[in-house]
Design a protein around this motif. Structure first.
Motif, PDB file in Angstrom:
ATOM      1  N   LEU A   7       0.838  -1.189   0.000  1.00 18.03           N
ATOM      2  CA  LEU A   7       0.000   0.000   0.000  1.00 18.03           C
ATOM      3  C   LEU A   7       0.875   1.242   0.000  1.00 18.03           C
ATOM      4  O   LEU A   7       1.945   1.255   0.611  1.00 18.03           O
ATOM      5  N   THR A   8       0.403   2.281  -0.649  1.00 17.45           N
ATOM      6  CA  THR A   8       1.163   3.528  -0.678  1.00 17.45           C
ATOM      7  C   THR A   8       1.089   4.195   0.693  1.00 17.45           C
ATOM      8  O   THR A   8       0.129   3.964   1.453  1.00 17.45           O
ATOM      9  N   PRO A   9       2.067   5.014   1.035  1.00 15.38           N
ATOM     10  CA  PRO A   9       2.018   5.720   2.316  1.00 15.38           C
ATOM     11  C   PRO A   9       0.763   6.583   2.468  1.00 15.38           C
ATOM     12  O   PRO A   9       0.225   6.729   3.558  1.00 15.38           O
ATOM     13  N   ARG A  10       0.272   7.121   1.352  1.00 16.36           N
ATOM     14  CA  ARG A  10      -0.942   7.946   1.389  1.00 16.36           C
ATOM     15  C   ARG A  10      -2.151   7.112   1.810  1.00 16.36           C
ATOM     16  O   ARG A  10      -2.966   7.541   2.625  1.00 16.36           O
ATOM     17  N   LYS A  16      -5.171   4.999   8.621  1.00 10.91           N
ATOM     18  CA  LYS A  16      -4.874   5.363  10.017  1.00 10.91           C
ATOM     19  C   LYS A  16      -5.785   6.490  10.492  1.00 10.91           C
ATOM     20  O   LYS A  16      -6.314   6.451  11.614  1.00 10.91           O
ATOM     21  N   ALA A  17      -6.035   7.477   9.624  1.00  8.33           N
ATOM     22  CA  ALA A  17      -6.906   8.597  10.003  1.00  8.33           C
ATOM     23  C   ALA A  17      -8.327   8.120  10.260  1.00  8.33           C
ATOM     24  O   ALA A  17      -8.974   8.551  11.236  1.00  8.33           O
ATOM     25  N   LEU A  18      -8.819   7.223   9.418  1.00 10.36           N
ATOM     26  CA  LEU A  18     -10.186   6.714   9.605  1.00 10.36           C
ATOM     27  C   LEU A  18     -10.277   5.816  10.831  1.00 10.36           C
ATOM     28  O   LEU A  18     -11.317   5.769  11.504  1.00 10.36           O
ATOM     29  N   ILE A  19      -9.214   5.089  11.132  1.00 16.93           N
ATOM     30  CA  ILE A  19      -9.200   4.251  12.342  1.00 16.93           C
ATOM     31  C   ILE A  19      -9.207   5.146  13.576  1.00 16.93           C
ATOM     32  O   ILE A  19      -9.942   4.900  14.540  1.00 16.93           O
ATOM     33  N   ARG A  41      -7.203  -4.377   8.813  1.00 28.94           N
ATOM     34  CA  ARG A  41      -6.973  -5.046  10.114  1.00 28.94           C
ATOM     35  C   ARG A  41      -5.502  -5.017  10.490  1.00 28.94           C
ATOM     36  O   ARG A  41      -5.148  -4.751  11.641  1.00 28.94           O
ATOM     37  N   ARG A  42      -4.632  -5.285   9.507  1.00 31.48           N
ATOM     38  CA  ARG A  42      -3.190  -5.320   9.768  1.00 31.48           C
ATOM     39  C   ARG A  42      -2.683  -3.938  10.190  1.00 31.48           C
ATOM     40  O   ARG A  42      -1.907  -3.815  11.144  1.00 31.48           O
ATOM     41  N   ILE A  43      -3.137  -2.895   9.512  1.00 28.89           N
ATOM     42  CA  ILE A  43      -2.707  -1.539   9.852  1.00 28.89           C
ATOM     43  C   ILE A  43      -3.276  -1.129  11.206  1.00 28.89           C
ATOM     44  O   ILE A  43      -2.601  -0.485  12.012  1.00 28.89           O
ATOM     45  N   LYS A  44      -4.511  -1.538  11.488  1.00 28.69           N
ATOM     46  CA  LYS A  44      -5.134  -1.234  12.787  1.00 28.69           C
ATOM     47  C   LYS A  44      -4.339  -1.868  13.917  1.00 28.69           C
ATOM     48  O   LYS A  44      -4.070  -1.246  14.944  1.00 28.69           O
ATOM     49  N   LYS A  45      -3.915  -3.101  13.703  1.00 28.56           N
ATOM     50  CA  LYS A  45      -3.116  -3.810  14.707  1.00 28.56           C
ATOM     51  C   LYS A  45      -1.770  -3.112  14.924  1.00 28.56           C
ATOM     52  O   LYS A  45      -1.299  -2.963  16.053  1.00 28.56           O
ATOM     53  N   ALA A  46      -1.146  -2.649  13.808  1.00 29.42           N
ATOM     54  CA  ALA A  46       0.139  -1.951  13.908  1.00 29.42           C
ATOM     55  C   ALA A  46      -0.014  -0.625  14.650  1.00 29.42           C
ATOM     56  O   ALA A  46       0.837  -0.249  15.462  1.00 29.42           O
ATOM     57  N   VAL A  47      -1.103   0.083  14.396  1.00 32.81           N
ATOM     58  CA  VAL A  47      -1.343   1.359  15.065  1.00 32.81           C
ATOM     59  C   VAL A  47      -1.572   1.142  16.563  1.00 32.81           C
ATOM     60  O   VAL A  47      -1.033   1.880  17.402  1.00 32.81           O
ATOM     61  N   LEU A  53       4.276   2.540  10.283  1.00 35.96           N
ATOM     62  CA  LEU A  53       3.610   2.035   9.079  1.00 35.96           C
ATOM     63  C   LEU A  53       4.564   1.854   7.906  1.00 35.96           C
ATOM     64  O   LEU A  53       4.134   1.564   6.807  1.00 35.96           O
ATOM     65  N   ALA A  54       5.853   2.053   8.150  1.00 36.53           N
ATOM     66  CA  ALA A  54       6.836   1.905   7.075  1.00 36.53           C
ATOM     67  C   ALA A  54       6.933   0.437   6.655  1.00 36.53           C
ATOM     68  O   ALA A  54       6.807  -0.467   7.483  1.00 36.53           O
ATOM     69  N   PRO A  55       7.147   0.172   5.351  1.00 38.60           N
ATOM     70  CA  PRO A  55       7.256  -1.224   4.908  1.00 38.60           C
ATOM     71  C   PRO A  55       8.511  -1.878   5.457  1.00 38.60           C
ATOM     72  O   PRO A  55       9.542  -1.225   5.643  1.00 38.60           O
TER      73      PRO A  55
END
Length: 153
Positions: A7-10, A16-19, A41-47, A53-55
């Protein structure tokens, strides 16, 4: 299904903003941003765990290239020594230099190095004798007038 590109950083920042807003479910976020629910889900868990969020991959994925800069120089040297060598001959010479590459890989690398394949000329262009004879012919017919040349054509 196999893995798609990262996924792109954008997009990650949008997820992340919506979470963080806590107004939408994972499914709603995934449909809004056109990503999979698993990615959300994966990004939510990381946050939640405080990870960035860097690859994790940094251009070190995939097969290692057969040609190193050193073997590329060797390939160039072989090609410049014998301009008419076939890829099979080049491949065998590279094998002597401990570079194990197929003919197709050699062809691809030669194309990357801007070597072009040409057929050798069948005869020399113009010799000095030919040039002299052409010049003499032109001088011989130079004095003729326009009416003469109209009758020739």
């Amino acid at each position: 299904m196999g893995k798609k590109r990262d996924l792109t950083p954008r997009k990650k920042a949008g997820i992340k903003a919506l979470i963080d807003a806590e107004m939408f479910s994972n499914r709603e976020i995934s449909t809004r941003l056109n990503v999979s629910e698993a990615s959300v889900r994966r990004i939510k868990k990381a946050v939640e765990s405080g990870k960035g969020l860097a690859p994790k991959r940094k251009k070190k994925c995939g097969r290692k290239p057969i040609f190193t800069p050193r073997s590329e120089r060797c390939l160039k040297k072989i090609c410049l020594q014998n301009r008419f060598a076939s890829t099979n001959i080049i491949r065998t010479k590279l094998k002597d230099a401990n570079v194990n590459a197929s003919e197709r890989t050699v062809r691809r690398k030669l194309k990357d190095l801007d070597f072009k394949a040409y057929r050798p000329a069948k005869k020399p262009k113009l010799t000095t004798a030919m040039k002299a004879r052409r010049l003499n012919w032109a001088k011989q017919w130079r004095e003729k007038d326009l009416d003469f040349w109209r009758t020739v054509i």
